[in-house]
Design a protein around this motif. Structure first.
Motif, PDB file in Angstrom:
ATOM      1  N   SER A   1      54.051  18.132  -6.285  1.00 15.81           N
ATOM      2  CA  SER A   1      53.464  19.453  -6.488  1.00 15.81           C
ATOM      3  C   SER A   1      53.105  20.033  -5.120  1.00 15.81           C
ATOM      4  N   THR A   2      52.702  21.300  -5.102  1.00 17.96           N
ATOM      5  CA  THR A   2      52.263  21.852  -3.820  1.00 17.96           C
ATOM      6  C   THR A   2      51.084  21.032  -3.297  1.00 17.96           C
ATOM      7  N   CYS A   3      51.037  20.912  -1.984  1.00 15.52           N
ATOM      8  CA  CYS A   3      50.021  20.135  -1.252  1.00 15.52           C
ATOM      9  C   CYS A   3      50.239  18.629  -1.308  1.00 15.52           C
ATOM     10  N   ASP A   4      51.238  18.153  -2.070  1.00 19.76           N
ATOM     11  CA  ASP A   4      51.608  16.741  -1.983  1.00 19.76           C
ATOM     12  C   ASP A   4      52.362  16.515  -0.671  1.00 19.76           C
ATOM     13  N   ALA A   5      52.471  15.235  -0.297  1.00 24.61           N
ATOM     14  CA  ALA A   5      52.966  14.921   1.052  1.00 24.61           C
ATOM     15  C   ALA A   5      54.314  14.207   1.055  1.00 24.61           C
ATOM     16  N   VAL A   6      55.089  14.472   2.102  1.00 19.39           N
ATOM     17  CA  VAL A   6      56.297  13.685   2.374  1.00 19.39           C
ATOM     18  C   VAL A   6      56.112  13.052   3.758  1.00 19.39           C
TER      19      VAL A   6
ATOM     20  N   ILE B   1      60.510   7.112  22.220  1.00 23.12           N
ATOM     21  CA  ILE B   1      59.094   7.185  21.853  1.00 23.12           C
ATOM     22  C   ILE B   1      58.974   7.097  20.336  1.00 23.12           C
ATOM     23  N   PRO B   2      58.083   6.246  19.823  1.00 22.70           N
ATOM     24  CA  PRO B   2      57.903   6.202  18.363  1.00 22.70           C
ATOM     25  C   PRO B   2      57.392   7.527  17.819  1.00 22.70           C
ATOM     26  N   PHE B   3      57.921   7.931  16.672  1.00 28.24           N
ATOM     27  CA  PHE B   3      57.472   9.211  16.109  1.00 28.24           C
ATOM     28  C   PHE B   3      57.275   9.107  14.609  1.00 28.24           C
ATOM     29  N   ALA B   4      56.476  10.061  14.100  1.00 26.51           N
ATOM     30  CA  ALA B   4      56.301  10.219  12.655  1.00 26.51           C
ATOM     31  C   ALA B   4      56.258  11.705  12.339  1.00 26.51           C
ATOM     32  N   VAL B   5      56.727  12.060  11.149  1.00 28.06           N
ATOM     33  CA  VAL B   5      56.642  13.451  10.673  1.00 28.06           C
ATOM     34  C   VAL B   5      55.969  13.427   9.303  1.00 28.06           C
ATOM     35  N   ILE B   6      54.864  14.155   9.188  1.00 29.25           N
ATOM     36  CA  ILE B   6      54.107  14.217   7.939  1.00 29.25           C
ATOM     37  C   ILE B   6      54.080  15.680   7.489  1.00 29.25           C
ATOM     38  N   ARG B   7      54.614  15.926   6.311  1.00 31.62           N
ATOM     39  CA  ARG B   7      54.693  17.305   5.811  1.00 31.62           C
ATOM     40  C   ARG B   7      54.080  17.393   4.428  1.00 31.62           C
ATOM     41  N   THR B   8      53.477  18.527   4.120  1.00 26.45           N
ATOM     42  CA  THR B   8      52.939  18.763   2.784  1.00 26.45           C
ATOM     43  C   THR B   8      53.600  20.015   2.210  1.00 26.45           C
ATOM     44  N   ALA B   9      53.769  20.028   0.901  1.00 21.59           N
ATOM     45  CA  ALA B   9      54.529  21.099   0.254  1.00 21.59           C
ATOM     46  C   ALA B   9      53.723  22.394   0.160  1.00 21.59           C
ATOM     47  N   SER B  10      54.254  23.432   0.789  1.00 26.27           N
ATOM     48  CA  SER B  10      53.634  24.763   0.649  1.00 26.27           C
ATOM     49  C   SER B  10      54.379  25.578  -0.398  1.00 26.27           C
ATOM     50  N   ASP B  11      55.604  25.123  -0.763  1.00 21.37           N
ATOM     51  CA  ASP B  11      56.461  25.886  -1.687  1.00 21.37           C
ATOM     52  C   ASP B  11      57.612  24.984  -2.087  1.00 21.37           C
ATOM     53  N   PHE B  12      58.496  25.526  -2.934  1.00 17.78           N
ATOM     54  CA  PHE B  12      59.639  24.735  -3.410  1.00 17.78           C
ATOM     55  C   PHE B  12      60.986  25.261  -2.893  1.00 17.78           C
ATOM     56  N   ALA B  13      60.953  25.998  -1.790  1.00 20.23           N
ATOM     57  CA  ALA B  13      62.181  26.480  -1.127  1.00 20.23           C
ATOM     58  C   ALA B  13      63.062  27.299  -2.075  1.00 20.23           C
ATOM     59  N   ASP B  14      62.451  27.858  -3.112  1.00 14.56           N
ATOM     60  CA  ASP B  14      63.211  28.639  -4.100  1.00 14.56           C
ATOM     61  C   ASP B  14      62.827  30.125  -4.002  1.00 14.56           C
ATOM     62  N   GLU B  15      63.176  30.878  -5.024  1.00 18.01           N
ATOM     63  CA  GLU B  15      62.946  32.330  -4.981  1.00 18.01           C
ATOM     64  C   GLU B  15      61.457  32.683  -4.918  1.00 18.01           C
ATOM     65  N   ASN B  16      60.566  31.767  -5.265  1.00 18.05           N
ATOM     66  CA  ASN B  16      59.115  32.024  -5.178  1.00 18.05           C
ATOM     67  C   ASN B  16      58.514  31.537  -3.860  1.00 18.05           C
ATOM     68  N   ALA B  17      59.383  31.049  -2.962  1.00 20.77           N
ATOM     69  CA  ALA B  17      58.884  30.355  -1.763  1.00 20.77           C
ATOM     70  C   ALA B  17      58.001  31.248  -0.882  1.00 20.77           C
TER      71      ALA B  17
END
Ligand code: ADE
Length: 228
Positions: A83-88, A186-202
């Protein structure tokens, strides 16, 4: 003690770090310095897109000699499991707008997929678990992320990115930061949270959810600092 670089593209993606960690300006515009959990933390507001992100990452490496790079921010979610605000939490990143992609496999840097540091991934997962057991309500997934210089607001394109790259979210900087980190070893990490679903409502969703989603990502990354 480690030197850690945190990159967020937009103000909403860095403002919480700057406030919470009491960061101060450095000689480089857009890069702030703080001390946290015994670390020197450099926070960079890179600007949007792959080139801005790459400039920012290389500056953190060359000027501030960071030993870790972490990208924190929002993304267009490509799965209804979240859902929105969940993390990847990124396991591996690549570009969806580099054609043909295998040029990068046959030429420097001889890879088109950038694997996040396993230790940092574990630390990010543990940070999410700790926040969830402390009462925060969200889900997270560890999986692939795709980046490109476009804001995706097309459901068919979102489906294609999910299928072609096995990606759980799409954004505009992560793979570029991963690319710079990989070239610099260099070690790296990427943490993203959902602001939208990349669709027509994005566009509407992004407008409404960006700040709160960005805050969640920065919570996770702040928690990670305790364990690096
Ligand atoms: N960042 C947040 N939402 C996004 C989207 N839909 N496309 C690209 N980058 C994003």
């Amino acid at each position: 003690m480690a030197k850690i670089g945190i990159i967020g593209a937009m103000n909403s993606e860095v403002v919480n770090f700057c406030k919470e960690l009491g960061a101060e300006k450095t000689k480089i515009e857009g890069i702030y310095k703080a001390e946290a959990f015994g670390h020197e933390v450099y926070i960079s507001e890179s600007g949007i897109g792959k080139v801005n992100a790459a400039i920012s990452a290389q500056r953190l490496v060359d000027i501030f000699e960071v030993e870790y790079l972490i990208n924190s921010g929002v993304a267009g979610c490509l799965t209804k499991e979240l859902s929105t605000c969940d993390a990847v939490i990124a396991k591996e990143l690549t570009y969806h707008d580099f054609n043909p992609l295998d040029i990068l496999d046959r030429n420097p840097p001889y890879t088109s997929r950038f694997k996040a540091d396993e230790k940092l991934v574990k630390i990010a997962e543990n940070a999410c678990e700790e926040l969830i057991s402390g009462g925060e309500k969200f889900k997270y997934i560890t999986g692939n992320i795709v980046s490109g210089d476009c804001f995706i607001n097309d459901g068919a394109k979102a489906k294609q990115l999910r299928e072609d790259f096995g990606a759980f979210c799409t954004e505009m900087e992560g793979a570029a930061i991963a690319h710079v980190a990989t070239v610099n070893k260099i070690p790296f990490a990427v943490i993203r949270t959902a602001s939208d679903f990349a669709d027509e409502n994005a566009d509407i969703s992004f407008e409404e959810v960006e700040k709160i989603a960005a805050k969640r990502a920065s919570f996770i990354v702040s928690k990670m600092l305790e364990s690096i």
